[in-house]
Each structure stands twice: as structure tokens, then as C-alpha cells.
Design a protein around this motif. Structure first.
Motif: not given
Ligand code: FES
Length: 259
Positions: A188-212
Motif C-alpha cells: 500500500r503506497r501512501s496517498p498524497t494526502r488523506g487517510a492511509p489506504l485500506t481495502d475496498f470493502r473496509d473503505t466501503e464500511r467507512q462510507l457507510a459510516g462505521f469507523f471500526d
């Protein structure tokens, strides 16, 4: 699960396999149902919960399936046709299984002129994948789904790409290839800004509003605002500039009668 879905009616079509309630249980189990209820509770009208609910579905299945649409419809008392209309309108809802990493290359006008088209072509050749196609087995370690994207709202850093919606600014063909080769190796490369990379499904969970999940703590506090982007707002703050107050009431022009 049988992927039978009649998009032309408000009723869903259930094949013999899809009708098996035990099969439904395996994916949208009580835990997911409880999370769906938590999403619904955030809104005065349950139908307003559809967008995060579709992200929850993607966090469970990696894309929006017919089964996922039925789940949303049941939870929100909507027809499957209504859910389908929304799920197929927004490009963030994927109808095909997505890779561990979704690479979105902006090919809108400014990025295209600044090299976005070349970047997309190079990545497509590297991955041997076209728009919304995946190199590797979707969901498996190192799998990458490629897509070209409309303006990603970062024109000041053109050309840009995103990996699982995190920004990689001021890209070059060589730099983008390096990033994607690293992803294919599971790095996982570090993005230029923002949060570190997670897997697609974990990102989707955050977009659903669950930060766990993995990386959620960083995502909850990370800021993707680049200093260049907010320079105007910073200068206004430093100089004490404010916008004139909004009037209490604004007179709207009359609406012409329909003919
Ligand atoms: S045109 Fe690419 S971010 Fe706007």
C-alpha cells in the motif's frame, strides 16, 4: 445465490435458489441487519438511508448484487426498482465484483490534457484491464479494478488518480505505474494526502459510516484538504473577510404555469 432481477418492474423476481432463506442469512445476517437499522436511525425518513445502505452492501459483498438491492428494499420499505434506479445512477456503486483496490484515473478535460489519458492507457496496458475490469481475482490480495473517472474535484493537482478514493496528486505515467505495480504486490503506497489506504470493502464500511475496521481511526481524523485548495479560505480568515449575511427571507421569482 441466483442473480435474477427484473429491472422493468417494481417487483423482484426470485429464482428457486434465491428464495432459500438460509442462503439469505449467510450474507446479510443479524449483525448486518442491526447495522442497517443503525443507519436508518440517522435519518428522519428511512428512504434517506439508501446511499449509506448501498455502501454497507458493498462492504459485505464487494459490489451491489441483486440480493443486496433486495436487502436494501426490505430494510427501507422501497421497491427493488427504486433501489436499482439509485444503485445504477451513481458510479460509486459497482455492479461487478471489485478488486482489493479500486484505481480511478481522472480523464476529465483538465486531467486528460495534463496527462490523464496517457496514465489511463498505461495502467490499462499494465493491468490488461479496461474500464471497470479487474486484474487478479476480485477481492483477493493484490487485485486491482481500473476505472476512468469524471472530475475528482482536485483539478489543482492534475493529473490525479485515486486508490479506494484516496488521492494521488500530480501524477506521471511512471509514478502511476509504480503505484499500481506496488498494489499488485499487495503493498500500500501512501496517498498524497488523506487517510492511509485500506481495502475496498473496509473503505466501503467507512462510507457507510462505521469507523471500526482497519485504518478507520486514521480515516476518521485525516484531512484530505490540501493547503493549495483551501488557500483562499485561509487568507479570508487571516484578513477577517466574511461573506455578507444571508437575508432572512429571499423572494423567489414566480414559477410560470405549465402549458
Ligand atoms: S479534471 Fe481531473 S480532478 Fe478535475
Amino acid at each position: 445465490m441466483t442473480e435474477q432481477f427484473d429491472y422493468t418492474t417494481t417487483e423482484h423476481v426470485v429464482g428457486p435458489e434465491a428464495a432459500d432463506p438460509a442462503a439469505e442469512e449467510t450474507v446479510f445476517d443479524e449483525r448486518v441487519r442491526a447495522e442497517a437499522r443503525l443507519i436508518v436511525e440517522r435519518y428522519p425518513e428511512s428512504r434517506s438511508a439508501l446511499l449509506p445502505m448501498l455502501h454497507l452492501v458493498q462492504s459485505v459483498q464487494g459490489h451491489v448484487t441483486a440480493e443486496g438491492m433486495r436487502f436494501c428494499a426490505e430494510q427501507l420499505a422501497l421497491s427493488t426498482a427504486e433501489v436499482n434506479a439509485v444503485a445504477t445512477f451513481y458510479t460509486m456503486y459497482k455492479r461487478q465484483p471489485c478488486g482489493q483496490f479500486l484505481v480511478s484515473v481522472c480523464t476529465n478535460t483538465l486531467c486528460a490534457a495534463m496527462g490523464g489519458d496517457e496514465i489511463y492507457r498505461a495502467l490499462s496496458e499494465e493491468l490488461e484491464a479496461g474500464h471497470e475490469e479487474t486484474a487478479g481475482t476480485p477481492g483477493a490480495e493484490g487485485s486491482v479494478t481500473l476505472e476512468h473517472a469524471e472530475c475528482l474535484a482536485a483539478c489543482d493537482f492534475a493529473p490525479v488518480l485515486q486508490v479506494n478514493y484516496e488521492y494521488f496528486d500530480n501524477q506521471t505515467v511512471a509514478g502511476a505505474l509504480e503505484t499500481v505495480r506496488a498494489l499488485r504486490r499487495g503493498e500500500r503506497r501512501s496517498p498524497t494526502r488523506g487517510a492511509p489506504l485500506t481495502d475496498f470493502r473496509d473503505t466501503e464500511r467507512q462510507l457507510a459510516g462505521f469507523f471500526d475496521g482497519p485504518g478507520a481511526e486514521e480515516a476518521a481524523t485525516a484531512s484530505a484538504a490540501a493547503p493549495e485548495t483551501v488557500r483562499g479560505a485561509d487568507q479570508a480568515r487571516e484578513r477577517g473577510w466574511t461573506a455578507p449575511p444571508m437575508p432572512e427571507e429571499v423572494e423567489l421569482p414566480p414559477i410560470p404555469d405549465k402549458k
